[in-house]
Design an enzyme around this catalytic site. Structure first.
Site, PDB file in Angstrom:
ATOM      1  N   GLU A 162      -7.532  10.023  -8.400  1.00 57.56           N
ATOM      2  CA  GLU A 162      -8.853   9.704  -8.944  1.00 57.56           C
ATOM      3  C   GLU A 162      -9.791  10.887  -8.752  1.00 57.56           C
ATOM      4  O   GLU A 162      -9.350  12.004  -8.511  1.00 57.56           O
ATOM      5  CB  GLU A 162      -9.397   8.464  -8.237  1.00 57.56           C
ATOM      6  CG  GLU A 162      -9.488   8.620  -6.713  1.00 57.56           C
ATOM      7  CD  GLU A 162     -10.173   7.451  -6.015  1.00 57.56           C
ATOM      8  OE1 GLU A 162     -11.354   7.193  -6.345  1.00 57.56           O
ATOM      9  OE2 GLU A 162      -9.535   6.802  -5.161  1.00 57.56           O
TER      10      GLU A 162
ATOM     11  N   ASP B  69      -7.359  -3.246   0.401  1.00 57.58           N
ATOM     12  CA  ASP B  69      -6.887  -1.909   0.744  1.00 57.58           C
ATOM     13  C   ASP B  69      -7.840  -1.321   1.786  1.00 57.58           C
ATOM     14  O   ASP B  69      -9.053  -1.527   1.716  1.00 57.58           O
ATOM     15  CB  ASP B  69      -6.776  -1.009  -0.483  1.00 57.58           C
ATOM     16  CG  ASP B  69      -8.091  -0.868  -1.246  1.00 57.58           C
ATOM     17  OD1 ASP B  69      -8.858   0.081  -0.950  1.00 57.58           O
ATOM     18  OD2 ASP B  69      -8.364  -1.690  -2.143  1.00 57.58           O
TER      19      ASP B  69
ATOM     20  N   ASP C 248      -2.797   7.417  -4.962  1.00 56.98           N
ATOM     21  CA  ASP C 248      -4.221   7.279  -5.293  1.00 56.98           C
ATOM     22  C   ASP C 248      -4.659   8.575  -5.957  1.00 56.98           C
ATOM     23  O   ASP C 248      -4.865   9.595  -5.296  1.00 56.98           O
ATOM     24  CB  ASP C 248      -4.993   7.015  -4.003  1.00 56.98           C
ATOM     25  CG  ASP C 248      -6.500   6.889  -4.212  1.00 56.98           C
ATOM     26  OD1 ASP C 248      -6.962   7.034  -5.355  1.00 56.98           O
ATOM     27  OD2 ASP C 248      -7.204   6.656  -3.217  1.00 56.98           O
TER      28      ASP C 248
END
Length: 278
Positions: A168, A77, A166
């Site tokens: 987090e 990634d 994503d």
């Protein structure tokens, strides 16, 4: 003829002494100014966040997957942090899939997106894009729409993976972006449902178990539809968030070859193709 002076020596000394407090105040103010703490140097600029930005700080790192793992497929990634990527080098090393950061919040798009997204595709990889969530700036629906409009779409060509969310640690402030656990679950659901309505696919959810537990209360309700991409820099992926019995992808290091962030797909290449095809 006597010379006239503006005052005696005693007068001049008196005026100088009266000026001392003002000078002292000025010096004290200057000393306080220079003693003030500088802004934190380790707070990144908005837009610079990337997958795994908080993993080492919060979960640490230790070990790499053993070579005896079940059949898995290597991936990477990338974000603007990597700049122009040497895709041929990665392909020759065995990397077969990639995710590229497309957007963050509703204020940032990756300036290297075209080189990374098209470059991975052109060497033969199966690729997708991801969105770095900032739940404290705009709604989940707004960010899902922004993501789809800036590289996060999906096409049934067998080479495009569904978009990834994503979600987090917040690199710019409080870990959970100021959300309660129920508020965070609602935000994620808003993003997931909007992305699904726009593309026909449910997004992959990238997260770490410790963050998920802290910030969603270890909510299990997304496991039925959303593939899990787990972040853990260790010899195994560890305990998974509630609801998921297995991971689809695992980001296992931020210090791999060519680009730092390397991942395992939980299956052979035909399973990567299956996820791309929906």
């Amino acid at each position: 003829m006597p010379v006239h002076r503006s005052g005696t020596g005693t007068d001049r000394r008196s005026r100088a002494l009266r000026r001392l407090p003002a000078v002292g105040i000025l010096l004290a103010a200057l000393s306080l100014l220079f003693a003030l703490p500088a802004p934190a140097a380790d707070t990144p600029a908005r837009g610079s966040a990337r997958m795994g930005i908080g993993v080492i700080a919060h979960d640490g790192q230790g070990g790499l997957p053993s070579s005896g793992d079940a059949t898995q497929t290597e991936g990477v990634d990338v974000s603007a942090y990597q700049g122009n990527v040497a895709w041929s080098t990665l392909w020759n090393s065995g990397v077969r899939w990639a995710y590229v950061k497309a957007s963050e919040g509703t204020y940032y798009t990756n300036p290297y997106f075209a080189q990374q997204y098209n470059g991975s595709y052109n060497v033969g990889m199966i690729r997708g894009s991801y969105h770095f969530a900032t739940p404290d700036t705009t709604s989940g629906a707004t960010q899902a729409s922004y993501f789809v409009s800036h590289g996060g779409g999906w096409s049934r060509d067998g080479r495009t993976l569904p978009g990834a969310l994503d979600i987090e640690w917040n690199p710019y402030g409080a870990a959970c972006f100021g959300k309660s656990t129920s508020g965070m679950v609602s935000w994620i659901a808003d993003f997931v449902n909007t992305y699904h309505s726009l593309t026909g696919r449910y997004p992959v959810i990238y997260t770490a178990t410790s963050w998920w537990t802290q910030c969603t209360g270890n909510y299990a309700g997304f496991a039925a539809n959303n593939p899990l991409w787990i972040a853990r820099y260790a010899s195994d992926p560890g305990t998974l968030p509630a609801g998921w019995g297995y991971y689809t992808m695992w980001q296992y290091t931020s210090s791999g070859p060519t680009v730092g962030d390397h991942d395992k797909f939980n299956g052979a290449l035909d399973r990567v193709v299956a996820l791309a095809n929906g």
